[in-house]
Design a protein around this motif. Structure first.
Motif, PDB file in Angstrom:
ATOM      1  N   GLU A 193       0.831  -1.202   0.000  1.00 32.01           N
ATOM      2  CA  GLU A 193       0.000   0.000   0.000  1.00 32.01           C
ATOM      3  C   GLU A 193       0.867   1.255   0.000  1.00 32.01           C
ATOM      4  N   TYR A 218      -1.276  -7.072  -8.203  1.00 33.61           N
ATOM      5  CA  TYR A 218      -1.823  -5.975  -7.400  1.00 33.61           C
ATOM      6  C   TYR A 218      -1.096  -4.658  -7.654  1.00 33.61           C
ATOM      7  N   ASP A 221       1.074  -2.354 -13.771  1.00 38.92           N
ATOM      8  CA  ASP A 221       0.286  -2.083 -14.968  1.00 38.92           C
ATOM      9  C   ASP A 221       0.377  -3.241 -15.951  1.00 38.92           C
ATOM     10  N   LEU A 241      -6.885  -3.460 -13.916  1.00 40.86           N
ATOM     11  CA  LEU A 241      -7.593  -3.086 -12.690  1.00 40.86           C
ATOM     12  C   LEU A 241      -7.499  -1.586 -12.471  1.00 40.86           C
ATOM     13  N   ASP A 242      -8.597  -0.982 -12.041  1.00 36.80           N
ATOM     14  CA  ASP A 242      -8.625   0.457 -11.819  1.00 36.80           C
ATOM     15  C   ASP A 242      -7.651   0.868 -10.720  1.00 36.80           C
ATOM     16  N   ARG A 243      -7.124   2.057 -10.869  1.00 37.06           N
ATOM     17  CA  ARG A 243      -6.320   2.683  -9.815  1.00 37.06           C
ATOM     18  C   ARG A 243      -7.082   3.897  -9.299  1.00 37.06           C
ATOM     19  N   ARG A 245      -5.716   1.325  -6.222  1.00 33.05           N
ATOM     20  CA  ARG A 245      -6.122  -0.029  -5.859  1.00 33.05           C
ATOM     21  C   ARG A 245      -6.111  -0.189  -4.342  1.00 33.05           C
ATOM     22  N   LYS A 246      -7.049  -0.994  -3.892  1.00 37.20           N
ATOM     23  CA  LYS A 246      -7.155  -1.307  -2.477  1.00 37.20           C
ATOM     24  C   LYS A 246      -7.149  -2.823  -2.299  1.00 37.20           C
ATOM     25  N   VAL A 249      -9.480  -5.592  -3.894  1.00 35.78           N
ATOM     26  CA  VAL A 249      -9.505  -5.939  -5.305  1.00 35.78           C
ATOM     27  C   VAL A 249      -9.064  -7.384  -5.531  1.00 35.78           C
ATOM     28  N   SER A 252     -11.787  -9.780  -6.445  1.00 34.56           N
ATOM     29  CA  SER A 252     -12.620  -9.480  -7.600  1.00 34.56           C
ATOM     30  C   SER A 252     -12.453 -10.564  -8.671  1.00 34.56           C
ATOM     31  N   PHE A 255      -9.349 -10.015 -10.900  1.00 35.04           N
ATOM     32  CA  PHE A 255      -8.085 -10.362 -10.245  1.00 35.04           C
ATOM     33  C   PHE A 255      -7.897 -11.878 -10.256  1.00 35.04           C
TER      34      PHE A 255
END
Length: 280
Positions: A193, A218, A221, A241-243, A245-246, A249, A252, A255
């Motif tokens: 994180e 995770y 790109d 995956l959208d940024r 990110r938490k 995800v 999902s 993922f």
């Protein structure tokens, strides 16, 4: 998201990477004890866009660290080129930031003194270097630890200091060779994180080596898969995956799909093992 650190007007640091890295047909061969040769890399090709976060995965001994040493100029390709912005930089040192799994903090220097090491090497005066580093230490969770020594900090805190030192070396391209590999699972998640916050703020071009498929997906790109030795890039895939990110995800469907794809590619890479040595 952490508070945005001081930008170029205050810190003198580059705000966004503009460097493109290209690995062009790189081979690296080493002598073997029996008089033959060991092929570590064969026809390795890789192109990284400015500001992109790339992960490299592959079997143990596939040549990921060898590739990093070549990019950093610590070694020279047997053939092929390492190009930055189209210019052949093979064998040239000091053009990228490079962090290994071990933090390599100097035990006789305080955390502040360790963090500013790259600035000092670049010719920044001590007082100016400290002025740049102090607000970043506060922003990135090391406030109040400036005058502590490495042995007084946890592994995660030492890795934070080492990463900040790498960032403050102020190069557009950053190489991270399994920087979280020795950390426990909880600390590792926290550091992931933290790294994403750091990358989002500074937008460096990052190449990240890991054995952890979840970590690769995770953070990055794009993920590149290397074959077993002799190493080469055998596959790549986009991480859509959208940024920002938490951690949620990772559960999902996308993922999970990407993880299955990466595992299949990695299993194929393991199956492509070659003999350790070839007669010259």
């Amino acid at each position: 998201m952490v508070t945005t650190p001081p930008r170029p007007g205050a810190s003198g640091l580059a705000e966004r990477s503009s460097a493109q890295l290209t690995i062009d047909g790189v081979h690296r061969t080493f002598p073997s004890p029996d008089g033959g040769t060991v092929q570590a890399l064969v026809d390795a090709n890789l192109s990284v866009r400015p500001g992109e976060f790339i992960a490299l995965i592959g079997p143990s001994g596939c040549g990921k660290s060898t590739l990093f040493n070549l990019i950093a100029g610590l070694d020279t390709p047997t053939s092929g080129r390492i190009r930055i912005d189209g210019v052949d930089r093979s064998g040239q040192q000091g053009l990228v930031g490079y962090m290994l799994q071990k933090d390599l903090l100097l035990p006789w220097r305080t955390i502040l003194e360790n963090v500013v090491l790259g600035l000092e090497i670049s010719g920044v005066r001590k007082r100016a270097a400290h002025a740049i580093a102090r607000p970043l230490l506060t922003t990135y969770g090391l406030g109040g630890f400036e005058n502590r020594y490495p042995h007084q900090l946890s592994g995660g805190m030492r890795q934070r200091a080492a990463l900040l030192r790498t960032i403050l070396f102020n190069r557009d391209i950053i190489l991270l060779d399994e920087p979280f590999g020795a950390l426990d699972a909880q600390t590792r998640e926290q550091m992931q994180e933290w790294l994403l916050d750091l990358w989002d703020d500074f937008q460096k071009t990052v190449l990240f080596v890991t054995h952890d498929i979840d970590e690769a997906i995770y953070l990055s790109d794009r993920v590149f898969v290397m074959s077993a030795r002799p190493g080469r890039i055998v596959a790549e895939f986009e991480v859509g995956l959208d940024r920002p990110r938490k951690p949620s995800v990772v559960t999902s469907p996308e993922f999970v799909r990407l993880k299955a794809e990466a595992r299949e590619l990695l299993n194929g890479a393991h199956a492509s093992a070659a003999p350790l040595a070839e007669v010259a």
